[in-house]
Design an enzyme around this catalytic site. Sequence first.
Site, PDB file in Angstrom:
ATOM      1  N   LYS A   6       0.818  -1.221   0.000  1.00  0.00           N
ATOM      2  CA  LYS A   6       0.000   0.000   0.000  1.00  0.00           C
ATOM      3  C   LYS A   6       0.847   1.265   0.000  1.00  0.00           C
ATOM      4  CE  LYS A   6      -3.360  -0.855  -0.676  1.00  0.00           C
ATOM      5  NZ  LYS A   6      -3.805  -1.378  -2.006  1.00  0.00           N
ATOM      6  N   THR A  35       2.576   0.854  -5.107  1.00  0.00           N
ATOM      7  CA  THR A  35       3.192  -0.182  -5.934  1.00  0.00           C
ATOM      8  C   THR A  35       2.617  -0.218  -7.348  1.00  0.00           C
ATOM      9  OG1 THR A  35       3.065  -1.454  -3.871  1.00  0.00           O
ATOM     10  CG2 THR A  35       4.020  -2.553  -5.796  1.00  0.00           C
ATOM     11  N   HIS A  74       7.149  -7.218  -2.358  1.00  0.00           N
ATOM     12  CA  HIS A  74       6.978  -6.501  -1.090  1.00  0.00           C
ATOM     13  C   HIS A  74       7.990  -7.009  -0.059  1.00  0.00           C
ATOM     14  CE1 HIS A  74       3.454  -4.439  -2.440  1.00  0.00           C
ATOM     15  NE2 HIS A  74       2.672  -5.493  -2.448  1.00  0.00           N
ATOM     16  N   SER A  87      -4.734   2.738   4.284  1.00  0.00           N
ATOM     17  CA  SER A  87      -4.894   2.049   3.009  1.00  0.00           C
ATOM     18  C   SER A  87      -4.849   0.537   3.199  1.00  0.00           C
ATOM     19  CB  SER A  87      -3.798   2.494   2.031  1.00  0.00           C
ATOM     20  OG  SER A  87      -3.995   1.921   0.764  1.00  0.00           O
ATOM     21  N   SER A  97      -2.054   8.991 -14.016  1.00  0.00           N
ATOM     22  CA  SER A  97      -2.742   9.779 -12.990  1.00  0.00           C
ATOM     23  C   SER A  97      -3.760   8.878 -12.300  1.00  0.00           C
ATOM     24  CB  SER A  97      -3.449  10.982 -13.616  1.00  0.00           C
ATOM     25  OG  SER A  97      -4.529  10.552 -14.435  1.00  0.00           O
ATOM     26  N   MET A 112      -6.000   5.787 -13.974  1.00  0.00           N
ATOM     27  CA  MET A 112      -5.773   4.406 -13.534  1.00  0.00           C
ATOM     28  C   MET A 112      -7.023   3.806 -12.890  1.00  0.00           C
ATOM     29  SD  MET A 112      -1.834   4.328 -12.141  1.00  0.00           S
ATOM     30  CE  MET A 112      -2.040   2.646 -11.555  1.00  0.00           C
ATOM     31  N   GLY A 143      -5.917   7.405  -3.404  1.00  0.00           N
ATOM     32  CA  GLY A 143      -4.673   7.851  -4.013  1.00  0.00           C
ATOM     33  C   GLY A 143      -4.231   9.230  -3.585  1.00  0.00           C
TER      34      GLY A 143
END
Length: 301
Positions: free
Chosen positions: A49, A52, A114, A144, A234, A238, A265
Amino acid sequence: MATEKDAVIREELGSLHGMPFHKSFMEGWPQVEAFQARPDDLLIATYPKSGTTWLSEILDMIYHDGDVEKCRRDVIYNRVPFLEMKVPGMLSAPRPAGVEQLEKTPSPRLVKTHLPIHLLPTSFQDKGCKVIYMARNPKDVVISYYYFYQMAKLHPDPGTLAEFLETFLAGKAAYGSWYEHVRGWWDKRQEKWLLYLFYEDMKKDPQREVRKILQFLGREVSEGTVARILHHTSFQEMKKNPAANYETIPTSMMDHNLSPFLRKGISGDWKNHFTVAQNERFDEHYRQHMAGSDLVFQMEV
């Protein structure tokens, strides 16, 4: 009758060398540990989070010279395979483990992980692979991550936000301590193979950060291509892009009705969730665990 797919839903985490880790991922760990990187692999590393998918989409756009159609040819998790992922039946057809997927991927490969730096397969450094690490402030990460735990059923039930906050601070969320993760990679920031980025810097000035990435990769692209990359990656673009927003994964594994994968975001969303007491507790915990480090985070932009 319970299926293999059902078995991985809401399962408690296991432990990999002391790090909380998905049990299904642990089954594939010997293959991950022995993974053979290629010299031209580019590794995208983050704590969960931390931007990525955003960074992955930016890099895929760079690798395809800003060609939007090529970057929409397939979903992001096929274009940038997830190294340690091993989840039976995650898609309508069984999804290959990350290692299997990568073995079939032509070079140059983008690879996502990760993993903390101390668990990274040694072949990445042996082969001199470049790595881009992106870190995000922990207050936004925990919010998140909480919503992600709710919608991504691979995770245990997160409980209430107050309960999950304690899980996170104790380093018991999947992938363990955020502090150890960001500091472990930070300690290697002077190495020529590593570019260390911050989510908040990317939010403030994405053009500058994309230029930084291009310089690190030794690539030159036109201003028009940079503009296309910035537009396509942006959050608004997305979020509506099925190749990037994970909506192709069945609701049985990721329930976007509980929370979309690409949720807000933004930087500073923690202020909409933390109580005064929770914020004070977090600040004190942060001070204790970041003592002696010159790694500094912006808690909002």
